[in-house]
Design an enzyme around this catalytic site. Structure first.
Site, short mmCIF file in Angstrom:
data_model
loop_
_atom_site.label_atom_id
_atom_site.label_comp_id
_atom_site.label_asym_id
_atom_site.label_seq_id
_atom_site.Cartn_x
_atom_site.Cartn_y
_atom_site.Cartn_z
N ALA A 70 0.85 -1.19 0.00
CA ALA A 70 0.00 0.00 0.00
C ALA A 70 0.88 1.24 0.00
CB ALA A 70 -0.87 -0.01 1.25
N GLY A 114 0.35 -5.16 0.50
CA GLY A 114 -0.74 -5.12 -0.47
C GLY A 114 -0.32 -5.61 -1.85
N GLU A 117 -0.65 -9.19 -1.62
CA GLU A 117 -2.10 -9.49 -1.54
C GLU A 117 -2.76 -9.37 -2.92
OE1 GLU A 117 -2.28 -6.85 2.08
OE2 GLU A 117 -3.81 -8.32 2.59
N GLU A 137 3.11 -6.28 7.15
CA GLU A 137 2.18 -5.32 7.78
C GLU A 137 2.35 -5.20 9.30
OE1 GLU A 137 1.36 -7.20 5.20
OE2 GLU A 137 -0.16 -6.23 3.95
N1 CO8 Z 1 4.52 3.34 0.02
C1 CO8 Z 1 5.00 4.57 -0.27
N2 CO8 Z 1 6.28 4.81 -0.56
C2 CO8 Z 1 7.13 3.77 -0.55
C3 CO8 Z 1 6.72 2.46 -0.24
C4 CO8 Z 1 5.33 2.27 0.05
N3 CO8 Z 1 4.83 1.05 0.34
N4 CO8 Z 1 7.78 1.64 -0.31
C5 CO8 Z 1 8.83 2.41 -0.63
N5 CO8 Z 1 8.44 3.70 -0.77
C6 CO8 Z 1 9.26 4.86 -1.12
C7 CO8 Z 1 10.31 5.15 -0.06
O1 CO8 Z 1 9.77 5.96 0.98
C8 CO8 Z 1 11.36 5.87 -0.88
O2 CO8 Z 1 10.91 7.19 -1.08
P1 CO8 Z 1 11.98 8.40 -1.17
O3 CO8 Z 1 12.82 8.12 -2.38
O4 CO8 Z 1 11.08 9.59 -1.31
O5 CO8 Z 1 12.77 8.37 0.10
C9 CO8 Z 1 11.29 5.16 -2.25
O6 CO8 Z 1 9.99 4.55 -2.30
C10 CO8 Z 1 12.34 4.08 -2.42
O7 CO8 Z 1 12.24 3.20 -1.30
P2 CO8 Z 1 13.53 2.66 -0.51
O8 CO8 Z 1 14.56 3.72 -0.48
O9 CO8 Z 1 13.04 2.09 0.78
O10 CO8 Z 1 13.99 1.51 -1.54
P3 CO8 Z 1 14.88 0.22 -1.19
O11 CO8 Z 1 15.23 -0.37 -2.51
O12 CO8 Z 1 15.97 0.58 -0.24
O13 CO8 Z 1 13.90 -0.77 -0.39
C11 CO8 Z 1 11.83 -1.95 -0.03
C12 CO8 Z 1 12.83 -1.38 -1.06
C13 CO8 Z 1 12.48 -3.11 0.74
C14 CO8 Z 1 10.64 -2.44 -0.83
C15 CO8 Z 1 11.42 -0.84 0.97
O14 CO8 Z 1 11.07 0.32 0.22
C16 CO8 Z 1 10.26 -1.18 1.83
O15 CO8 Z 1 10.42 -1.91 2.80
N6 CO8 Z 1 9.05 -0.66 1.50
C17 CO8 Z 1 7.86 -0.83 2.30
C18 CO8 Z 1 7.33 -2.23 2.16
C19 CO8 Z 1 6.15 -2.42 3.05
O16 CO8 Z 1 6.21 -2.33 4.26
N7 CO8 Z 1 4.99 -2.73 2.44
C20 CO8 Z 1 3.80 -3.00 3.15
C21 CO8 Z 1 2.99 -1.76 3.28
S1 CO8 Z 1 1.54 -2.06 4.30
C22 CO8 Z 1 0.44 -2.72 3.26
O17 CO8 Z 1 0.72 -2.97 2.12
C23 CO8 Z 1 -0.90 -2.97 3.82
C24 CO8 Z 1 -1.84 -3.55 2.83
C25 CO8 Z 1 -3.19 -3.47 3.30
C26 CO8 Z 1 -3.46 -2.04 3.65
C27 CO8 Z 1 -4.29 -1.34 2.70
C28 CO8 Z 1 -4.51 0.07 3.19
C29 CO8 Z 1 -5.31 0.90 2.28
#
Ligand code: CO8
Length: 259
Positions: A70, A114, A117, A137
């Site tokens: 998400a 997500g 999912e 999550e």
């Molecule tokens: N949402 C928004 N922005 C994101 C997300 C995300 N899920 N993931 C990464 N970004 C952004 C980062 O903030 C970063 O932004 P900026 O350049 O402005 O600093 C940019 O994307 C690049 O990210 P990273 O620097 O972290 O990139 P890496 O290559 O170092 O790492 C990863 C990649 C491992 C994928 C890491 O970005 C990460 O862990 N991301 C989050 C993953 C996560 O926790 N996903 C689960 C989210 S919760 C969810 O999905 C719930 C689903 C059900 C809920 C529905 C609600 C409506």
């Protein structure tokens, strides 16, 4: 959440030999799933579903990610009411599984939260060897609220679902194949041909029998109470300090502190 405009510019679609391809093509190659992005994916899938020349849909992401979950910048603004009462999730993609045309998710890179999912709501999952899957999550103070607690459990069984969800760990393709989370894995450059080969095998069969088979298989797994419970508990997560702390910590690039 009722006036969500689909972000069609983040989607690429094309069709070839009866296969409808949908590529998630967000400017952030991690494909963070906002509501308007999800609607665009759903609209594209529905268009192919209504096209009788399409026998199979393949959903793919970028080289870096199928989708990393998400959009946390959007999710942080949600609350119990917007998640449960406005049926945010149903507006988003709960009806993707109702699509009659088989959908194959082709995963390269990350499929997290997500994003996984979404892949779980497809009928078949193929991943390239560099893929990392997971439902992180709980590390953010929420639960897999897009059907993840239900579909993962149906797919891999209670024990594995508990392990994957409670540890929030990244899952490699060998583990994912062994547990049944993915159907196949392959070399990165083989991902599209592998999806295409599966699609070809599907397309040569009766489309009417296929849609009936999908309906029956889905009916065997249906547990409406499970999805209802998930939405209710997911909504409650948004009332907790843990959700605020977990999501804020991610956006502030620090480790969360839970009491
Ligand atoms: N949402 C928004 N922005 C994101 C997300 C995300 N899920 N993931 C990464 N970004 C952004 C980062 O903030 C970063 O932004 P900026 O350049 O402005 O600093 C940019 O994307 C690049 O990210 P990273 O620097 O972290 O990139 P890496 O290559 O170092 O790492 C990863 C990649 C491992 C994928 C890491 O970005 C990460 O862990 N991301 C989050 C993953 C996560 O926790 N996903 C689960 C989210 S919760 C969810 O999905 C719930 C689903 C059900 C809920 C529905 C609600 C409506």
């Amino acid at each position: 959440m009722n006036n969500i405009i689909p972000k069609t510019e983040w989607i690429k679609t094309w069709s070839e030999n009866g296969v409808g391809w949908i590529q998630l093509n967000h400017e952030n190659k991690l494909n963070p799933l906002s509501a308007s992005f999800i609607l665009a994916i759903k609209d594209a899938a529905k268009r192919f579903d209504n096209d009788p020349s399409i026998g199979c849909i393949v959903l793919i992401g970028s080289e870096k990610a199928f989708a990393a979950g998400a959009d946390l910048k959007e999710m942080i603004k949600l609350n119990y009411a917007s998640v449960t009462e406005s049926r945010y999730i149903e507006n988003g993609w709960l009806d993707i599984p109702k699509i009659q045309t088989p959908i194959i998710a082709g995963v390269k890179g990350y499929a997290l939260g997500g994003g996984l999912e979404l892949a779980l709501s497809a009928h078949i999952r193929v991943a390239s060897k560099n893929s990392k899957l997971g439902l992180p999550e709980v590390s953010l103070g929420v639960i897999p609220g897009y059907g993840g607690t239900q579909r993962l459990t149906n797919l891999v069984g209670k024990g594995r679902a508990m392990e994957y969800i409670l540890t929030a760990k990244m899952i490699g393709v060998e583990d994912a194949k062994y547990s049944g989370l993915i159907n196949e894995y392959c070399e990165l450059e083989e991902l599209l041909p592998t999806c295409e080969n599966i699609a070809k095998k599907i397309i040569k069969n009766s489309p009417r029998a296929i849609s009936k088979a999908i309906k029956c298989i889905n009916a065997s797994l249906k547990n409406e109470r499970g999805f209802e419970t998930e939405i209710e508990e997911f909504g409650k997560c948004f009332q907790t300090d843990d959700f605020v702390e977990g999501t804020t910590a991610f956006l502030e690039k620090r480790k969360p502190k839970y009491n």
